[in-house]
Design a protein around this motif. Structure first.
Motif, PDB file in Angstrom:
ATOM      1  N   ASP A   1     -29.512 -19.543   3.275  1.00 29.85           N
ATOM      2  CA  ASP A   1     -28.194 -20.026   3.684  1.00 29.85           C
ATOM      3  C   ASP A   1     -27.774 -19.404   5.021  1.00 29.85           C
TER       4      ASP A   1
ATOM      5  N   LYS B   1     -27.166 -27.023   2.398  1.00 26.76           N
ATOM      6  CA  LYS B   1     -26.350 -26.138   1.555  1.00 26.76           C
ATOM      7  C   LYS B   1     -26.237 -26.701   0.139  1.00 26.76           C
TER       8      LYS B   1
ATOM      9  N   TYR C   1     -27.480 -24.966  -3.256  1.00 29.66           N
ATOM     10  CA  TYR C   1     -26.462 -24.744  -4.288  1.00 29.66           C
ATOM     11  C   TYR C   1     -26.914 -25.269  -5.646  1.00 29.66           C
TER      12      TYR C   1
ATOM     13  N   TYR D   1     -28.367 -21.428  -6.221  1.00 31.43           N
ATOM     14  CA  TYR D   1     -27.221 -20.755  -5.590  1.00 31.43           C
ATOM     15  C   TYR D   1     -25.972 -20.914  -6.438  1.00 31.43           C
ATOM     16  N   LYS D   2     -25.844 -22.056  -7.118  1.00 34.82           N
ATOM     17  CA  LYS D   2     -24.660 -22.295  -7.945  1.00 34.82           C
ATOM     18  C   LYS D   2     -24.569 -21.282  -9.075  1.00 34.82           C
TER      19      LYS D   2
ATOM     20  N   THR E   1     -23.671 -17.889  -7.586  1.00 33.05           N
ATOM     21  CA  THR E   1     -22.266 -17.715  -7.193  1.00 33.05           C
ATOM     22  C   THR E   1     -21.335 -17.759  -8.399  1.00 33.05           C
TER      23      THR E   1
END
Length: 721
Positions: free
Chosen positions: A562, A591, A595, A600-601, A604
């Motif tokens: 990222d 992105k 994600y 990445y989701k 996060t």
């Protein structure tokens, strides 16, 4: 019926094919200019190899020329590219179409192993299944070929089976020795037994209690996406017209015979549609096999049953640099592996039924299952933290089965070649290791079915892109001739082989004393900016192509990928003449890919504005005090200006873009500032192990310690001059 014409791939291995595998008379050996021993086929001449790689525009022009191709392959995964390479080297006029990027699906999301299948051999023996045995035998022969065809991208890997019950030691030892025996002359290295103390010496992270010993055997490992790309590039050099981002809209059929005679396709990047005519069309679309078959016949029964395998990437310290671990019998019956790869550690599972139409998105449940299994094998002194999951992905495995079967765990990875009534040839099933044999069987079937004028398979012993003049010490020349860092040079040599010099030639000067050239995309990985430029020459069309398949950054660390994206998009924009609007679109698409598809989701989600703060009062007071050192005005939040002020007071320089990134990681409500509650949520998540490597937390702790040292008066510090 079409399915009745199916021919199982392993059954096609007859005496002639065995002779091709073992017939040393068909090959000669010589040493290249670097002294590496290479094997070349001498039986039949292979068509000339192009020195210059055609551009994507030139490939599209060839496809749109109106000429009829002998073979047209749909699908740019390992099998599809293997079919194109096999056909092109036989002298057939060949085309290949891929609706996304080469290796964008299953072929880039594998375990990275090149293997015969230890558990398949176990099933073959337990069930007296000769067909499974032949599949393992063929896979072990193909394993040897794959390692020889691209030695810069692959190598042997020792894998440990830890033993925690005495009776398992002879049981597994016999099984692994049989694996060696089946490999015969293609055995990489002989397996061996380890005592408990020796096993812990080699794999010090292992759980010690109840450990009896271990067995180590050898399989292969490779960079799967780069291997797939090497096959595609080699096919292009042998004259195949290959085009990524070109989707098939529907099949063309002769009005006279009803036979498939080509495809209607569309350039995904421009929207332009055109026809490509071919004597033979091959469906090599992996998990999407049945969707192409239904273009031919809506009533055809499904033959592909997908199975998902979830993988996570963790820091390299979770495993030794050169030793993997495999457990063939986890708590729920699946296999779990734990392997070093690209200086990181991959952990994952196999065989979980899935819906092929769904996005391959790893779930929190999947990740927690793998982490739980990892904890079972590592000692109590190794804290397995959720925050150490740097990337996660799910790969769909296209298993061939009866459509009514629901148990994917009992399925082998055997391949099937089917020929429809209209002449559409489908290759389905199989696995990465056997891609060349699958391609051989497919093109053999195409030659027979369509009466094509072609010789026998010529890919055995054929070296792939970058392998011809590669040697293990090639990276030293890169360091000496171009002034690259040793780590970067090793990476380039192991990724591009003898083409690494082409990347080095376009590397930018750093302006430093050392390294002289090679600006890194991110500091902790050896990927350099020149690889983005070279990636475009290798048919990269999007930022996702660069971060996931030309480099492997997205598979190794989603946060690092990222951070590298803005620079990657800038470089690609210059190479491909992108507008500002196109740059924004590419950045957003990349992105979104990180994600959803690369974990990445779920990463996060470990820190959200609803995250619980579970800190003891003393810790809360300590963290509040640290926060107030930055929030001098007692606003209740800190901004970039507050952080810059503190850093200046301790003589630390940091550019504004980096500070924006650091704060954005913790700014949960995205209002441009970090509030006290958000900071406490971060520290709580770090204590629980859900988050690790937070740059803001490390920076604030370091600044606090520096300020404290500055505040100590001379008479309290023990004097001074």
């Amino acid at each position: 019926m079409a399915f009745q014409k199916a021919v199982k791939g392993t059954a096609l291995i007859g005496g002639g094919a065995i002779a091709t595998v073992f017939g040393l008379s068909q090959f000669s050996q010589h040493r290249n200019k670097h002294g590496a021993l290479v094997q070349v086929q001498a039986a039949e001449a292979v068509p000339g190899r192009k020195e210059h790689l055609p551009t994507r525009e030139q490939q599209l022009a060839a496809l749109q020329s109106g000429a009829e191709f002998d073979v047209l392959v749909i699908g740019g995964g390992a099998t599809g590219c293997g079919c194109a390479l096999d056909a092109a080297t036989r002298g057939l006029k060949t085309a290949l179409l891929e609706r996304d990027d080469f290796s964008s699906g299953t072929s880039s999301r594998s375990t990275k192993l090149i293997h015969g299948g230890v558990r398949y051999l176990q099933k073959a023996i337990m069930r007296l299944d000769f067909e499974q045995y032949r599949m393992v035998k063929e896979a072990l022969e193909e394993r040897a070929h794959l390692l020889q065809s691209a030695p810069h991208l692959s190598g042997a890997l020792p894998i440990m089976l830890p033993i925690y019950k005495w009776w398992q030691l002879p049981y597994y030892w016999i099984g692994i020795k049989l694996y060696d025996l089946v490999a015969g002359r293609q055995c990489l290295k002989s397996s061996y037994v380890l005592t408990k103390s020796r096993a812990l010496e080699l794999f010090p992270m292992l759980r010690r209690d109840k450990l009896v010993g271990a067995i180590v055997y050898y399989d292969g490992q490779h960079n799967d996406a780069r291997m797939n790309l090497a096959i595609a590039l080699t096919a292009a050099r042998y004259g195949a017209a290959t085009a990524n981002y070109t989707e098939v809209r529907h099949l063309l059929k002769s009005s006279d015979t009803g036979r498939v005679c080509g495809v209607r396709c569309r350039d995904v990047l421009t929207g332009k549609e055109f026809d490509v005519r071919a004597k033979c069309v091959i469906n090599a679309t992996g998990p999407f096999t049945d969707s192409v078959r239904k273009m031919d016949d809506q009533e055809v029964p499904n033959i592909c049953q997908p199975s998902a395998g979830v993988h996570i990437v963790m820091p390299g310290y979770y495993s030794p640099d050169n030793m993997g671990l495999l457990d063939p019998d986890t708590s729920d019956g699946r296999v779990i592996f734990f392997l070093p790869w690209e200086k990181m550690t991959i952990a994952g599972t196999t065989d979980s039924p899935t819906d092929v139409t769904a996005h391959p998105i790893p779930t929190e449940e999947d990740i927690n299952f793998i982490l739980c299994e990892v904890r079972n094998y590592l000692g109590p002194d190794v804290e397995v933290r959720r925050g150490d999951v740097l990337a996660a992905w799910s790969g769909i495995r296209p298993l061939v089965t009866n459509p009514d079967s629901k148990d994917t765990q009992s399925l082998s990875r055997n391949h099937v070649v089917t020929i429809s009534d209209s002449g559409l040839i489908t290759i389905a099933g199989g696995k990465w290791t056997t891609y060349r044999a699958m391609a051989r069987d497919t093109i053999d079937a195409a030659v027979r079915e369509h009466n094509l004028e072609a010789g026998s398979c010529r890919t055995m012993g054929l070296q792939l892109e970058g392998a011809q003049d590669w040697s293990p010490t090639l990276y030293i020349r890169l360091v000496q001739d171009y002034g690259l860092e040793s780590e970067v040079a090793q990476h380039l040599a192991s990724t591009y082989g003898d083409k690494a010099f082409e990347v080095a030639k376009i590397a930018q000067v750093t302006g430093k004393r050392w390294p002289i050239v090679g600006k890194r995309l991110v500091s902790e990985f050896p990927y350099i900016e020149a690889e983005v430029v070279y990636g475009v020459k290798e048919y990269a069309c999007t930022a996702v192509d660069i971060i996931s398949r030309r480099t492997r950054l997205a598979f190794l660390n989603v946060q690092a990928a990222d951070e590298a994206l803005p620079r990657i998009v800038d470089i690609m924009a210059k190479e491909l003449n992108w507008s500002e609007q196109k740059k924004k679109e590419e950045l957003e698409k990349a992105k979104t890919f990180l994600y959803y598809e690369m974990g990445y989701k779920v990463k996060t989600d470990q820190l959200t504005d609803s995250s619980e703060i579970s800190l003891v009062p003393a810790d809360i007071e300590r963290y509040k005090k640290r926060f107030r050192m930055f929030d001098k005005d007692k606003k209740g939040f800190i901004t970039i200006l507050d952080v810059q002020r503190v850093l200046q007071s301790i003589s630390v320089q940091m550019d504004e873009n980096t500070l924006h990134e650091i704060l954005n990681e913790v700014d949960l409500n995205k209002n441009g500032q970090v509030e006290l509650n958000e900071f406490l949520q971060l520290m709580s998540a770090i204590q629980k192990g859900r988050v690790s490597g937070s740059r803001l937390a490390v920076l604030m702790k370091s600044a606090e310690e520096n300020l404290r040292r500055q505040a100590i008066p001379v008479d309290r510090s023990g004097g001074g001059l």
